[in-house]
Design a protein around this motif. Structure first.
Motif, PDB file in Angstrom:
ATOM      1  N   SER B  10      16.033  53.843 -42.489  1.00 27.20           N
ATOM      2  CA  SER B  10      16.109  55.199 -41.948  1.00 27.20           C
ATOM      3  C   SER B  10      16.892  56.105 -42.889  1.00 27.20           C
ATOM      4  CB  SER B  10      16.692  55.188 -40.541  1.00 27.20           C
ATOM      5  OG  SER B  10      18.047  54.853 -40.606  1.00 27.20           O
ATOM      6  N   GLY B  11      17.884  55.524 -43.610  1.00 32.35           N
ATOM      7  CA  GLY B  11      18.593  56.313 -44.622  1.00 32.35           C
ATOM      8  C   GLY B  11      17.642  56.769 -45.711  1.00 32.35           C
ATOM      9  N   PHE B  12      16.773  55.863 -46.131  1.00 29.53           N
ATOM     10  CA  PHE B  12      15.769  56.186 -47.151  1.00 29.53           C
ATOM     11  C   PHE B  12      14.868  57.304 -46.649  1.00 29.53           C
ATOM     12  CE2 PHE B  12      11.759  55.777 -49.322  1.00 29.53           C
ATOM     13  CZ  PHE B  12      12.084  55.372 -50.601  1.00 29.53           C
ATOM     14  N   TYR B  15      16.270  61.017 -46.348  1.00 33.58           N
ATOM     15  CA  TYR B  15      16.324  61.841 -47.559  1.00 33.58           C
ATOM     16  C   TYR B  15      14.941  62.120 -48.120  1.00 33.58           C
ATOM     17  CZ  TYR B  15      21.304  61.856 -47.453  1.00 33.58           C
ATOM     18  OH  TYR B  15      22.607  62.094 -47.073  1.00 33.58           O
ATOM     19  N   ALA B  16      13.972  61.204 -47.812  1.00 33.95           N
ATOM     20  CA  ALA B  16      12.611  61.410 -48.300  1.00 33.95           C
ATOM     21  C   ALA B  16      11.958  62.618 -47.627  1.00 33.95           C
ATOM     22  CB  ALA B  16      11.780  60.154 -48.054  1.00 33.95           C
ATOM     23  N   THR B  17      12.551  63.084 -46.501  1.00 35.22           N
ATOM     24  CA  THR B  17      11.968  64.214 -45.781  1.00 35.22           C
ATOM     25  C   THR B  17      12.076  65.511 -46.578  1.00 35.22           C
ATOM     26  OG1 THR B  17      13.010  63.119 -43.921  1.00 35.22           O
ATOM     27  CG2 THR B  17      11.885  65.179 -43.456  1.00 35.22           C
ATOM     28  N   ARG B  19      11.418  67.208 -49.374  1.00 31.08           N
ATOM     29  CA  ARG B  19      10.669  67.118 -50.640  1.00 31.08           C
ATOM     30  C   ARG B  19      11.001  68.261 -51.575  1.00 31.08           C
ATOM     31  NH1 ARG B  19       5.764  65.929 -47.583  1.00 31.08           N
ATOM     32  NH2 ARG B  19       6.207  63.886 -46.743  1.00 31.08           N
ATOM     33  N   VAL B  20      11.099  69.483 -51.030  1.00 28.01           N
ATOM     34  CA  VAL B  20      11.389  70.642 -51.895  1.00 28.01           C
ATOM     35  C   VAL B  20      12.778  70.475 -52.516  1.00 28.01           C
ATOM     36  CG1 VAL B  20      11.533  73.146 -52.014  1.00 28.01           C
ATOM     37  CG2 VAL B  20       9.983  72.081 -50.398  1.00 28.01           C
ATOM     38  N   ALA B  21      13.728  70.012 -51.699  1.00 28.96           N
ATOM     39  CA  ALA B  21      15.087  69.820 -52.212  1.00 28.96           C
ATOM     40  C   ALA B  21      15.090  68.767 -53.317  1.00 28.96           C
ATOM     41  CB  ALA B  21      16.023  69.400 -51.084  1.00 28.96           C
ATOM     42  N   THR B  22      14.288  67.712 -53.145  1.00 24.58           N
ATOM     43  CA  THR B  22      14.225  66.677 -54.179  1.00 24.58           C
ATOM     44  C   THR B  22      13.643  67.237 -55.467  1.00 24.58           C
ATOM     45  OG1 THR B  22      13.886  65.052 -52.446  1.00 24.58           O
ATOM     46  CG2 THR B  22      13.401  64.350 -54.684  1.00 24.58           C
ATOM     47  N   ALA B  23      12.571  68.033 -55.342  1.00 28.07           N
ATOM     48  CA  ALA B  23      11.967  68.644 -56.531  1.00 28.07           C
ATOM     49  C   ALA B  23      12.981  69.547 -57.228  1.00 28.07           C
ATOM     50  CB  ALA B  23      10.730  69.433 -56.139  1.00 28.07           C
ATOM     51  N   LEU B 111      23.015  52.805 -48.898  1.00 30.30           N
ATOM     52  CA  LEU B 111      22.143  52.112 -49.850  1.00 30.30           C
ATOM     53  C   LEU B 111      20.697  52.599 -49.708  1.00 30.30           C
ATOM     54  CD1 LEU B 111      23.442  48.433 -49.949  1.00 30.30           C
ATOM     55  CD2 LEU B 111      23.763  50.248 -51.629  1.00 30.30           C
ATOM     56  N   GLY B 112      20.277  52.888 -48.474  1.00 28.39           N
ATOM     57  CA  GLY B 112      18.940  53.452 -48.257  1.00 28.39           C
ATOM     58  C   GLY B 112      18.790  54.788 -48.960  1.00 28.39           C
ATOM     59  N   ARG B 113      19.816  55.632 -48.807  1.00 31.30           N
ATOM     60  CA  ARG B 113      19.824  56.938 -49.476  1.00 31.30           C
ATOM     61  C   ARG B 113      19.781  56.776 -50.990  1.00 31.30           C
ATOM     62  NH1 ARG B 113      23.018  59.369 -52.546  1.00 31.30           N
ATOM     63  NH2 ARG B 113      24.418  57.582 -52.416  1.00 31.30           N
TER      64      ARG B 113
END
Lengths: 254, 266
Positions: B10-12, B15-17, B19-23, B111-113
């Protein structure tokens, strides 16, 4: 109000202030450590690089003190708290700027000025009156150029509401870039920050004029004097972008 | 065990939600990577083999630093702010009441994050760096494998340090100050500001013995093939030793801290 709220947790405020001094001091430490191994970087000695660092850091510090909270716009748009600002009879830009105003940001300005003061007598420059006058002008117009980038970045967040890191790469990335001599970077990069996002006018071009050094992309020396004009030219479109962004704002309902 | 795996997943996904922030983050890491890479080129042009690295190795170090920056939360911005907020508001009492181990719970989530950030914000800047510059990436799959082990151990050390910082909120209430100090120390002593082997004299010796070295400097040395055989085992022992010591310290501090918690009725 925000000053008083940070004072509530006194121990934490003291640690934060000390931390800020340490963060800015250690920031320069990387450059100092580099110069423990070399005499010059890209043809610039320690005094010249410190001069670039001091001017960039002071200009950025001034902007950060005034507008450092602009990166919260994205969050406000996302959770709808922007509405609160819209109903108050104060200009919205001023409210966003005052949001979470942090006095500790003064640290960066102090550090920048200290380094600038250290470098000035050690520079190999001929201090004519125009060069002396350019010094405060470049710091102030540099702060204005950074300010334009902050405001434009905040306006961008009305559309891309969780992309505040893009703004960071222009603001924090910009000030990191300007701390090193332009000769270190490729010509394309120098051209991009001269003509595309005119960060080079914050300190690179005025500093080249003061130090009487050739421009790596062949621009004449007097372009350094154009910094205030460029600052005005940057602020106008940034202001328009902010107003356009604010007009597209739709609240989140609920 | 299944519970902690679920927390990690769920941690993973949390943060995968974004997407724009990751880009946006990938863009930032790439910009900073570019700036630092050019300054290192200028430095290594003048002093080839500075700190025992050649130019390609130094450039690899730059891009590796950008790739691990968010995964190891070297600049903060991970679970510790959230945990401090729960301590300040008293929500931590609810967490303590749950039939799970507090430290393992936060570790699993972190660790998931980190796994997401390693993929989401680690691979692209590294690929960009490899396209634009000559990097000294290893050919042997065994080196890559030991590098991944070193990264995993480094993430453990990073968590253990930040858990101690998070627990400080039991006494300080507002963790902002200590978070900042922790960021300064981790950026400077992990090698993010400048590789630790470039630090002069005793400063370098001290820096390489501190726990922060386990987060970036040691994985980088493993990737760059600077550690073989016994030296590699020594590197793992160094990381594992710090991880165990700091996790144990976190556990001890947690025991002291939870004795302080007073649950208000209502």
């Amino acid at each position: 109000m925000w000053v008083r709220s940070t004072m509530t947790y006194r121990t934490s405020f003291v640690i934060t202030t000390l931390g800020n001094i340490a963060i800015t001091a250690l920031d320069f430490a990387a450059i100092a450590l580099m110069f423990s191994h070399v005499e010059s970087l890209g043809g610039f000695g320690l005094a010249e690089v410190t001069f670039l660092y001091g001017t960039s850091s002071t200009a950025f510090g001034l902007t950060d003190l005034a507008l450092g909270s602009m990166d919260r716009v994205g969050r406000r748009v996302r959770d709808g708290t922007m509405d609160v600002l819209l109903v108050r009879p104060v200009p919205i830009l001023a409210q966003v700027a005052a949001d979470r105003f942090a006095l500790r940001r003064v640290g960066r300005i102090i550090q920048g000025l200290v380094l600038l003061g250290w470098s000035l007598p050690r520079l190999d420059a001929e201090w004519t009156w125009d060069r002396l006058l350019l010094l405060p002008v470049m710091v102030l117009s540099g702060a204005a150029i950074f300010g334009a980038v902050f405001v434009a970045g905040a306006a961008f967040q009305f559309w891309a509401n969780d992309a505040c890191e893009v703004q960071n790469s222009f603001t924090y990335g910009g000030t990191t870039l300007l701390q090193y001599p332009p000769t270190v970077f490729t010509r394309e990069l120098v051209r991009a920050v001269t003509f595309l996002v005119p960060l080079a006018f914050v300190n690179w071009l005025p500093a080249l004029y003061i130090l009487d050094r050739p421009n790596p992309i062949g621009l004449p020396g007097w372009t350094g004097l154009a910094a205030p004009l460029v600052a005005v030219a940057c602020c106008a479109p940034a202001g328009l972008a902010w107003r356009a962004g604010l007009r597209t704002y739709r609240s989140t309902g609920s | 065990m299944r519970l902690y795996a679920a927390v990690a997943v769920s941690g993973f996904r949390r943060y995968a939600t974004y997407r724009v922030a990751t880009a946006a983050g990938v863009f930032t890491n790439t910009v900073f990577g570019l700036i630092i890479a050019y300054t290192y080129i200028a430095l290594w042009d003048q002093r080839p083999h500075l700190g025992g690295y050649d130019r390609d190795q130094a450039l690899t170090f730059v891009w590796l630093g950008q790739s691990l920056l968010t995964a190891a939360a070297l600049m903060g911005g991970s679970f510790q702010e959230e945990m401090q907020e729960r301590i300040r508001t008293g929500d931590i009492a609810v967490d303590l009441y749950r039939p799970v181990d507090l430290q393992l719970w936060w570790l699993a989530g972190d660790l998931g994050r980190a796994a997401f950030h390693l993929l989401g914000r680690g691979l692209l800047p590294m690929a960009f760096g490899a396209l634009c510059f000559e990097l000294a990436l290893p050919a042997s799959p065994l080196t890559w494998l030991s590098f991944l082990c070193a990264v995993a151990l480094g993430l453990l050390v990073s968590f253990a340090l930040r858990y101690l910082v998070a627990l400080s909120a039991f006494w300080l209430l507002d963790g902002a100050g200590l978070n900042l100090v922790s960021t300064v120390l981790s950026v400077f002593f992990s090698g993010m500001a400048l590789p630790l082997n470039v630090f002069p004299g005793p400063l370098g010796t001290v820096a390489e013995a501190l726990p922060w070295a386990a987060i970036l400097q040691v994985p980088a040395d493993v990737l760059l093939g600077e550690r073989h055989g016994p030296a590699l085992a020594g590197a793992f022992a160094f990381q594992a030793g710090w991880a165990l010591a700091l996790l144990a310290a976190g556990r001890a501090l947690q025991a002291v801290a939870t004795r302080k918690v007073v649950v208000q009725g209502g």
